[in-house]
Design an enzyme around this catalytic site. Structure first.
Site, PDB file in Angstrom:
ATOM      1  N   LEU A  81       0.807  -1.267  -0.179  1.00 52.14           N
ATOM      2  CA  LEU A  81      -0.027   0.041   0.043  1.00 52.14           C
ATOM      3  C   LEU A  81       0.879   1.255   0.178  1.00 52.14           C
ATOM      4  O   LEU A  81       0.294   2.158   0.504  1.00 52.14           O
ATOM      5  CB  LEU A  81      -1.194   0.144   1.267  1.00 52.14           C
ATOM      6  CG  LEU A  81      -2.120  -1.098   1.165  1.00 52.14           C
ATOM      7  CD1 LEU A  81      -1.691  -2.537   1.737  1.00 52.14           C
ATOM      8  CD2 LEU A  81      -3.193  -0.551   2.139  1.00 52.14           C
ATOM      9  N   TYR A 153       0.823   8.609 -10.945  1.00 56.46           N
ATOM     10  CA  TYR A 153       0.039   7.865 -10.242  1.00 56.46           C
ATOM     11  C   TYR A 153      -0.769   6.837 -11.028  1.00 56.46           C
ATOM     12  O   TYR A 153      -0.499   5.912 -10.810  1.00 56.46           O
ATOM     13  CB  TYR A 153      -0.837   8.626  -9.363  1.00 56.46           C
ATOM     14  CG  TYR A 153      -1.546   7.787  -8.152  1.00 56.46           C
ATOM     15  CD1 TYR A 153      -1.078   7.238  -7.054  1.00 56.46           C
ATOM     16  CD2 TYR A 153      -3.037   7.421  -8.767  1.00 56.46           C
ATOM     17  CE1 TYR A 153      -1.747   6.683  -6.204  1.00 56.46           C
ATOM     18  CE2 TYR A 153      -3.436   6.375  -7.556  1.00 56.46           C
ATOM     19  CZ  TYR A 153      -2.961   6.075  -6.419  1.00 56.46           C
ATOM     20  OH  TYR A 153      -3.486   5.390  -5.632  1.00 56.46           O
ATOM     21  N   THR A 183     -12.430   5.346  -0.733  1.00 55.96           N
ATOM     22  CA  THR A 183     -12.546   4.530   0.742  1.00 55.96           C
ATOM     23  C   THR A 183     -12.506   6.121   1.534  1.00 55.96           C
ATOM     24  O   THR A 183     -11.533   6.746   1.565  1.00 55.96           O
ATOM     25  CB  THR A 183     -11.428   3.674   0.799  1.00 55.96           C
ATOM     26  OG1 THR A 183     -11.563   2.643  -0.277  1.00 55.96           O
ATOM     27  CG2 THR A 183     -11.710   3.074   2.283  1.00 55.96           C
TER      28      THR A 183
END
Length: 336
Positions: A81, A153, A183
């Protein structure tokens, strides 16, 4: 009779001090894992994992995954992550963002190969770009601007997925790829520029609630505990899926609807104001989670209203403890 001992897996979480990573570390500890949290603290925060540092099964390593990572002892699982998550953060140093996704993923895949560990790559719905297909299923190849300000990204995550599946095809690593949609929840950075944190902080401080564009663009919002359950389910499924798996909440809301819910939960004088839409900002976002349901028996359980009700008190307590923050420019997705 000799007492049977249960297996305690050792799990490394790169980016473990970030928003999603810190929730993942905590959940894994509760499930009996030994957890090695690796973070550079460029965007992750020490306070997110401070409550975990006294746990005997928790180890914190400060390191940047763009450098080779040596970890002594066994490692059974690796979650990647590690990457700045919002446009203000990842655009501040786009070269480092790209290298985190490419070099960092390569280093962690090599670690998983050496240790014989399962690997989970936290990818993103941004690989779909500004989608021409709706909702987005995993077989959609996307509509990404490969030279725009978000490309460091978006394309970095696409390249990381390629590396994972190349390692799978070569038999080097058992890798799984999760494409994470928006999220939210406690432990988000109030200044990260994501739409949920922006609007909540502005409402709590009676500031104008910034809407980019006309507010009709849509997003799907997944509460963090649901997302973490999905990540763990993907890691633990015995046979790795042969492609990426979407994880997100398929409930679709316009930004205007999100503003209305937050204003209901945070009564005050805050009113919306409108600003230009950022470059390459997606118009619609909703995951098709059919594959996750079939392969993982996973689906989100917490609706948006309830998730916001759980999230707002965390921001209120944080803002009461620190000087007021000014929200950064919009970052639509909570991305690992």
């Amino acid at each position: 009779m000799q007492k049977m001992t249960s297996f305690q897996p050792t799990t490394l979480v790169a980016g473990g001090a970030g928003f999603i990573g810190s929730h993942l570390c905590e959940t894994l500890l509760h499930r009996g894992h030994k957890v090695i949290c690796v973070d550079s603290f460029l965007s992750g925060r020490r306070e997110n994992v401070l409550p975990l540092t006294n746990h005997p099964a928790f180890t914190l390593i400060e390191a940047d995954v763009t450098d080779p990572l040596g970890v002594p002892g066994p490692v059974d699982e690796v979650y990647n992550l590690a990457c700045a998550a919002s446009p203000p953060q990842y655009q501040a140093d786009p070269t480092h963002t790209m290298m985190t996704n490419v070099l960092g993923t390569g280093h962690l895949l090599e670690l998983a190969h050496i240790k014989g560990a399962r690997f989970l790559q936290a990818s993103t719905s941004e690989v779909y770009g500004d989608p021409e297909a709706h909702p987005q299923s995993e077989d959609y190849w996307g509509n990404v601007n490969c030279t725009g300000p978000r490309a460091c990204y978006d394309e970095g995550k696409r390249a990381a997925e390629t590396m994972c599946f190349d390692h799978v095809r070569s038999g080097r690593v058992d890798a799984r790829v999760a494409r994470i949609f928006n999220t939210y929840g406690p432990q988000m950075r109030p200044d990260d520029g994501r739409i949920v944190s922006n609007l909540i902080c502005q409402a709590l401080q009676d500031q104008p609630m910034t809407i980019y564009g006309d507010g009709t663009q849509t997003r799907s919002f997944c509460y963090v505990s649901d997302l973490v359950e999905g990540l763990i389910a993907l890691m633990e499924v015995p046979v790795a899926p042969d492609g990426a798996v979407n994880l997100g909440n398929p409930g679709e809301f316009s930004i205007l609807e999100l503003v209305g819910i937050i204003r209901e939960l945070v009564p005050g004088t805050a009113r919306p104001v409108f600003s230009p839409l950022p470059t390459d900002d997606p118009r619609r976002r909703r995951p098709d989670i059919t594959r996750a349901g079939q392969l993982l028996r996973w689906q989100p359980r917490i609706p948006l209203h309830e998730g916001l009700r759980r999230t707002i008190p965390w921001f209120a307590a944080h803002l009461a403890a620190v000087p007021p923050v000014t929200a950064a420019p919009l970052a639509e997705e909570a991305r690992p």
